[in-house]
Motif scaffolding. Sequence first.
Motif, mmCIF file in Angstrom:
data_model
loop_
_atom_site.group_PDB
_atom_site.id
_atom_site.type_symbol
_atom_site.label_atom_id
_atom_site.label_comp_id
_atom_site.label_asym_id
_atom_site.label_seq_id
_atom_site.Cartn_x
_atom_site.Cartn_y
_atom_site.Cartn_z
ATOM 1 N N ALA A 1 10.765 1.756 23.520
ATOM 2 C CA ALA A 1 10.878 0.373 22.734
ATOM 3 C C ALA A 1 12.510 0.594 22.273
ATOM 4 N N GLY A 2 13.445 -0.540 22.270
ATOM 5 C CA GLY A 2 14.459 0.059 21.878
ATOM 6 C C GLY A 2 15.655 -1.565 21.117
ATOM 7 N N ARG A 3 17.046 -1.449 20.909
ATOM 8 C CA ARG A 3 17.514 -2.181 19.762
ATOM 9 C C ARG A 3 18.964 -1.512 20.878
ATOM 10 N N VAL A 4 20.172 -3.032 19.692
ATOM 11 C CA VAL A 4 20.724 -2.926 21.772
ATOM 12 C C VAL A 4 21.949 -3.525 19.801
ATOM 13 N N THR A 5 23.573 -3.084 19.247
ATOM 14 C CA THR A 5 24.269 -2.770 18.455
ATOM 15 C C THR A 5 25.732 -3.041 18.657
ATOM 16 N N PRO A 6 26.275 -3.842 18.509
ATOM 17 C CA PRO A 6 25.520 -4.878 18.042
ATOM 18 C C PRO A 6 25.252 -6.313 19.026
ATOM 19 N N HIS A 7 24.908 -6.391 18.301
ATOM 20 C CA HIS A 7 24.760 -8.025 19.540
ATOM 21 C C HIS A 7 25.030 -8.739 20.046
ATOM 22 N N PRO A 8 24.589 -8.888 21.407
ATOM 23 C CA PRO A 8 26.221 -9.838 22.489
ATOM 24 C C PRO A 8 26.380 -11.250 22.023
ATOM 25 N N GLY A 9 25.595 -11.786 21.580
ATOM 26 C CA GLY A 9 25.600 -12.980 21.787
ATOM 27 C C GLY A 9 24.152 -13.599 21.797
ATOM 28 N N ASP A 10 24.149 -15.096 22.361
ATOM 29 C CA ASP A 10 23.328 -15.965 22.976
ATOM 30 C C ASP A 10 23.106 -15.754 24.231
ATOM 31 N N GLY A 11 21.732 -15.468 25.435
ATOM 32 C CA GLY A 11 22.188 -16.017 26.569
ATOM 33 C C GLY A 11 22.436 -13.906 27.087
ATOM 34 N N PRO B 1 16.565 -11.287 22.415
ATOM 35 C CA PRO B 1 15.768 -12.337 21.037
ATOM 36 C C PRO B 1 17.080 -11.522 19.723
ATOM 37 N N SER B 2 16.810 -12.624 18.736
ATOM 38 C CA SER B 2 18.251 -12.343 17.729
ATOM 39 C C SER B 2 18.363 -10.761 16.996
ATOM 40 N N THR B 3 17.402 -10.564 17.276
ATOM 41 C CA THR B 3 16.630 -9.538 16.203
ATOM 42 C C THR B 3 17.970 -8.044 17.265
ATOM 43 N N GLY B 4 17.906 -8.185 18.341
ATOM 44 C CA GLY B 4 18.652 -7.585 19.453
ATOM 45 C C GLY B 4 17.548 -6.618 19.669
ATOM 46 N N GLN B 5 16.009 -6.449 19.681
ATOM 47 C CA GLN B 5 14.915 -5.579 20.130
ATOM 48 C C GLN B 5 14.574 -5.598 21.303
ATOM 49 N N PHE B 6 13.925 -4.901 22.263
ATOM 50 C CA PHE B 6 13.156 -5.505 23.243
ATOM 51 C C PHE B 6 12.453 -3.962 23.679
ATOM 52 N N ALA B 7 11.285 -3.885 24.610
ATOM 53 C CA ALA B 7 10.238 -3.161 24.349
ATOM 54 C C ALA B 7 9.655 -3.471 26.330
ATOM 55 N N ALA B 8 9.446 -2.341 26.801
ATOM 56 C CA ALA B 8 8.398 -2.013 28.286
ATOM 57 C C ALA B 8 7.081 -1.411 27.742
ATOM 58 N N THR B 9 6.351 -1.504 28.191
ATOM 59 C CA THR B 9 4.976 -0.515 28.054
ATOM 60 C C THR B 9 4.632 -0.164 29.761
ATOM 61 N N GLY B 10 3.807 0.620 29.731
ATOM 62 C CA GLY B 10 3.360 1.216 30.950
ATOM 63 C C GLY B 10 4.352 1.693 31.907
ATOM 64 N N LEU B 11 5.525 2.260 31.741
ATOM 65 C CA LEU B 11 6.052 2.207 32.465
ATOM 66 C C LEU B 11 5.940 3.831 33.453
ATOM 67 N N PRO B 12 5.910 4.363 34.657
ATOM 68 C CA PRO B 12 5.599 5.614 35.580
ATOM 69 C C PRO B 12 6.812 6.104 35.591
ATOM 70 N N PRO B 13 6.438 6.832 34.997
ATOM 71 C CA PRO B 13 7.209 8.707 34.677
ATOM 72 C C PRO B 13 8.743 8.784 35.475
#
Lengths: 148, 184
Positions: free
Chosen positions: A85-95, A112-124
Amino acid sequence: MIDDEYLLAALRIAAGHDPVPAHVSAAARDTFALRLAQADTAAPAESVATRDTRDADGPRLVRFATQDFSFDLEVTIGDGLIDLAGRVTPHPGDGATIDIRTPHLTVSRDLPSTGQFAATGLPPGWFSVVCHRPGFTPVATRWVRIRP
Amino acid sequence: MSDHRLPEELLKAAADGDHSAWTGLVGRFGQRMWSVAHACGLNEADTADAVQGAWLRLLENLHSIRDPASVGAWLATAARREALLISRRGAGLRPHLCLPEGGPFDPDPASLILEADEGRLLWQAVSALHEPCRTLLRLVATVPEAGTHQLAVRLGVPTGSVGPTRLRCLNKLRTLISQEETVP
């Protein structure tokens, strides 16, 4: 001073033992598909490298940053697979979009506008996160190895 | 089919997007990267991770390697660095994160020992060593998966003395070849 590992490796290579396995060579060739023609590189920042050590099996936090952009990542493990899970700062804008990349698969997310993202179940194994920013060069974290 | 371009030409072409040049680098230098990482004492799965990590470092540095002609030494150095990071991994924290270390680096001069001609000279030096070094080095070189116990049995020495003997033998070999290098 020649390190022990180089000496041993040189002896083994000359003796023709310890051949590189075919799957390792194949993986090395396939690695080229992960080349980004142009990208800024975000390196690990020291400040939030680890959380409280008493929580040895809890999530790990790590920050990757360029001078003006950062990724905060939280890494958790479940059933031998990796959740990111993660978040980028600052938000780079739409698109803007995020790619969570491994040598085997890439998971893409609209940011999304929160700048947050996530992915689950990824291979090590090896991971890198790339943020594609409309009108700017993409930013990619350096590759990091994550194993249970 | 092997690629006859010079290492620096392969690197330049790969940086410009030529997949066949990258494949040429894998063919030219993949074996030594594997052997160096494996010699750091990792199992096969971790060795494979270290080698892949080194290739990913090359991707990160395609345009920033200071001496393109020595990309082979750079890759061997990268493989050793990743292998040592994996072997010291984590302070008990899970999941284990192996973060990349520092910024750009230069190849270890010692990695030049991996050139083909050097290996031949190295084996000549091994034949000049006394026992148990001659047998021990032959075993660790030709039976990479041999454990300490197996080596102890083959050499007829206590298990506890294999590690120190191995260090002593590698030191003798190092001394021998550095003497040869200083002979004009």
